[in-house]
Design an enzyme around this catalytic site. Structure first.
Site, PDB file in Angstrom:
ATOM      1  N   ASP A   1       0.881  -1.159   0.000  1.00  0.00           N
ATOM      2  CA  ASP A   1       0.000   0.000   0.000  1.00  0.00           C
ATOM      3  C   ASP A   1       0.930   1.224   0.000  1.00  0.00           C
ATOM      4  O   ASP A   1       2.115   1.098   0.316  1.00  0.00           O
ATOM      5  CB  ASP A   1      -0.862  -0.040   1.274  1.00  0.00           C
ATOM      6  N   LEU A   2       0.420   2.382  -0.371  1.00  0.00           N
ATOM      7  CA  LEU A   2       1.274   3.578  -0.435  1.00  0.00           C
ATOM      8  C   LEU A   2       1.134   4.467   0.804  1.00  0.00           C
ATOM      9  O   LEU A   2       2.063   4.564   1.619  1.00  0.00           O
ATOM     10  CB  LEU A   2       0.917   4.383  -1.703  1.00  0.00           C
ATOM     11  N   ASP A   3      -0.055   5.089   0.933  1.00  0.00           N
ATOM     12  CA  ASP A   3      -0.276   6.074   2.003  1.00  0.00           C
ATOM     13  C   ASP A   3      -0.214   5.391   3.374  1.00  0.00           C
ATOM     14  O   ASP A   3      -1.005   4.494   3.657  1.00  0.00           O
ATOM     15  CB  ASP A   3      -1.659   6.741   1.827  1.00  0.00           C
TER      16      ASP A   3
ATOM     17  N   THR B   1       1.195  10.535   3.968  1.00  0.00           N
ATOM     18  CA  THR B   1       0.379  11.536   3.274  1.00  0.00           C
ATOM     19  C   THR B   1      -0.867  11.890   4.087  1.00  0.00           C
ATOM     20  O   THR B   1      -1.592  12.819   3.716  1.00  0.00           O
ATOM     21  CB  THR B   1      -0.079  10.992   1.907  1.00  0.00           C
TER      22      THR B   1
ATOM     23  N   LYS C   1      -8.413   6.504   6.824  1.00  0.00           N
ATOM     24  CA  LYS C   1      -7.230   5.839   6.264  1.00  0.00           C
ATOM     25  C   LYS C   1      -7.659   4.641   5.428  1.00  0.00           C
ATOM     26  O   LYS C   1      -8.429   3.794   5.894  1.00  0.00           O
ATOM     27  CB  LYS C   1      -6.286   5.402   7.384  1.00  0.00           C
TER      28      LYS C   1
ATOM     29  N   SER D   1      -2.778   0.784  -4.408  1.00  0.00           N
ATOM     30  CA  SER D   1      -3.185   1.972  -3.655  1.00  0.00           C
ATOM     31  C   SER D   1      -4.630   2.356  -3.913  1.00  0.00           C
ATOM     32  O   SER D   1      -5.117   2.260  -5.032  1.00  0.00           O
ATOM     33  CB  SER D   1      -2.273   3.139  -4.038  1.00  0.00           C
ATOM     34  N   ALA D   2      -5.288   2.846  -2.849  1.00  0.00           N
ATOM     35  CA  ALA D   2      -6.667   3.338  -2.958  1.00  0.00           C
ATOM     36  C   ALA D   2      -6.697   4.766  -3.478  1.00  0.00           C
ATOM     37  O   ALA D   2      -7.761   5.351  -3.646  1.00  0.00           O
ATOM     38  CB  ALA D   2      -7.342   3.279  -1.593  1.00  0.00           C
TER      39      ALA D   2
ATOM     40  N   LYS E   1     -10.962  -0.942  -1.550  1.00  0.00           N
ATOM     41  CA  LYS E   1     -10.695  -1.739  -0.354  1.00  0.00           C
ATOM     42  C   LYS E   1     -11.838  -1.529   0.636  1.00  0.00           C
ATOM     43  O   LYS E   1     -12.313  -0.402   0.728  1.00  0.00           O
ATOM     44  CB  LYS E   1      -9.367  -1.296   0.294  1.00  0.00           C
TER      45      LYS E   1
ATOM     46  N   GLU F   1       0.044  -3.420   4.497  1.00  0.00           N
ATOM     47  CA  GLU F   1      -1.013  -2.410   4.659  1.00  0.00           C
ATOM     48  C   GLU F   1      -1.032  -1.801   6.057  1.00  0.00           C
ATOM     49  O   GLU F   1      -0.737  -2.489   7.030  1.00  0.00           O
ATOM     50  CB  GLU F   1      -2.380  -3.098   4.498  1.00  0.00           C
ATOM     51  N   ASP F   2      -1.441  -0.534   6.145  1.00  0.00           N
ATOM     52  CA  ASP F   2      -1.595   0.102   7.464  1.00  0.00           C
ATOM     53  C   ASP F   2      -3.063   0.264   7.870  1.00  0.00           C
ATOM     54  O   ASP F   2      -3.340   0.687   8.987  1.00  0.00           O
ATOM     55  CB  ASP F   2      -0.922   1.487   7.480  1.00  0.00           C
TER      56      ASP F   2
HETATM   57  C1  BG6 Z   1      -5.818   6.148   0.498  1.00  0.00           C
HETATM   58  C2  BG6 Z   1      -5.719   7.043   1.735  1.00  0.00           C
HETATM   59  O1  BG6 Z   1      -4.574   5.587   0.223  1.00  0.00           O
HETATM   60  O2  BG6 Z   1      -6.255   6.925  -0.619  1.00  0.00           O
HETATM   61  C3  BG6 Z   1      -7.049   7.739   1.976  1.00  0.00           C
HETATM   62  O3  BG6 Z   1      -5.375   6.237   2.859  1.00  0.00           O
HETATM   63  C4  BG6 Z   1      -7.476   8.503   0.732  1.00  0.00           C
HETATM   64  O4  BG6 Z   1      -6.934   8.610   3.078  1.00  0.00           O
HETATM   65  C5  BG6 Z   1      -7.526   7.535  -0.453  1.00  0.00           C
HETATM   66  O5  BG6 Z   1      -8.755   9.092   0.913  1.00  0.00           O
HETATM   67  C6  BG6 Z   1      -7.937   8.213  -1.757  1.00  0.00           C
HETATM   68  O6  BG6 Z   1      -6.956   9.136  -2.138  1.00  0.00           O
HETATM   69  P1  BG6 Z   1      -7.068  10.120  -3.379  1.00  0.00           P
HETATM   70  O7  BG6 Z   1      -5.641  10.605  -3.542  1.00  0.00           O
HETATM   71  O8  BG6 Z   1      -7.532   9.323  -4.550  1.00  0.00           O
HETATM   72  O9  BG6 Z   1      -8.017  11.185  -3.015  1.00  0.00           O
HETATM   73 MG    MG Z   2      -2.655   3.134   3.746  1.00  0.00          MG
END
Ligand code: BG6
Ligand code: MG
Length: 215
Positions: free
Chosen positions: A9-11, A17, A45, A114-115, A145, A169-170
């Protein structure tokens, strides 16, 4: 299990972020007159953009049209993009580069699931884009997710069967997505929260190739 790929996962796993997402959502919530704290932000998150907006609107008892939702998401994202434009390789969490180097040396593939729709931009800012064998993000999937779709897409892109993949993942929703994808789940954070993970580490720096191979 022979691990052939690790999908990150990224964030919250490779970089922090959450603070920028928080600031951008907070500005929007203030404008709408809805209370939104850093504690509330924990709930978001791993939650996609629309899910996050609706969570905040619900706190204020608001239901808006799809067009209005789209306008607010665009506004939040423009602010978020301004904030992350300043990110550099220095924002990469410690331990990421050494772990990637170990994985590469052992022939283990590296994927991203990543989401976020901004994932490609963030990994570019962090200077690690070229290190991924495949990047799957929210632009390519329909179901977010805890649905396993983004992890399955990453595995498919890497050409590795899910049972030979480890996901990192976090967020609780992310751990569920990894488990539903039929992969082994590693959590980053608090073991009490991420109870669905096989193993939980405080951060990526605590993960080594040796402990991945023991899973
Ligand atoms: C996830 C974050 O990775 O991405 C969430 O943990 C965030 O907090 C989601 O809302 C969507 O991100 P983005 O950049 O598409 O608005
Ligand atoms: Mg995350």
């Amino acid at each position: 299990m022979s691990c052939r790929a690790v999908i990150f996962d990224l964030d919250g796993v490779l970089t922090d972020t959450a603070i920028y997402h928080f600031r951008a959502w907070k500005a929007l919530a203030d404008e709408l007159g809805i209370a939104f704290t850093e504690h509330d932000n924990e709930q978001l998150k791993g939650v996609d953009r629309l899910g996050s907006l609706r969570w905040i609107l619900q706190q204020g008892g608001l239901t808006l049209s799809e067009a209005e939702e789209a306008r607010l998401m665009q506004q939040k994202n423009a602010h978020y993009l301004e904030l992350i434009a300043h990110m550099t390789a220095a924002d990469l969490y410690p331990g990421v580069q050494p772990l990637f180097a170990q994985l590469r040396q052992s022939g283990t593939k590296i994927g991203l699931a990543s989401a976020s729709k901004n994932a490609a931009f963030v990994v570019e800012r962090l200077g690690i884009a070229a290190q991924f064998d495949y990047i799957a993000d929210a632009n390519q999937v329909i179901n977010s997710k805890p649905d396993p779709e983004v992890f399955l897409l990453a595995a498919n892109g890497l050409g590795v069967a899910p049972q030979h993949c480890i996901g990192v993942e976090d967020a609780l929703a992310g751990i569920e997505a990894i488990n539903r994808a039929g992969m082994k789940a590693i959590g980053i954070g608090d073991a009490k929260v991420l109870s669905g993970a096989l193993k939980v580490y405080p951060d990526v720096a605590a993960i080594t190739l040796t402990n991945l191979l023991k899973l």
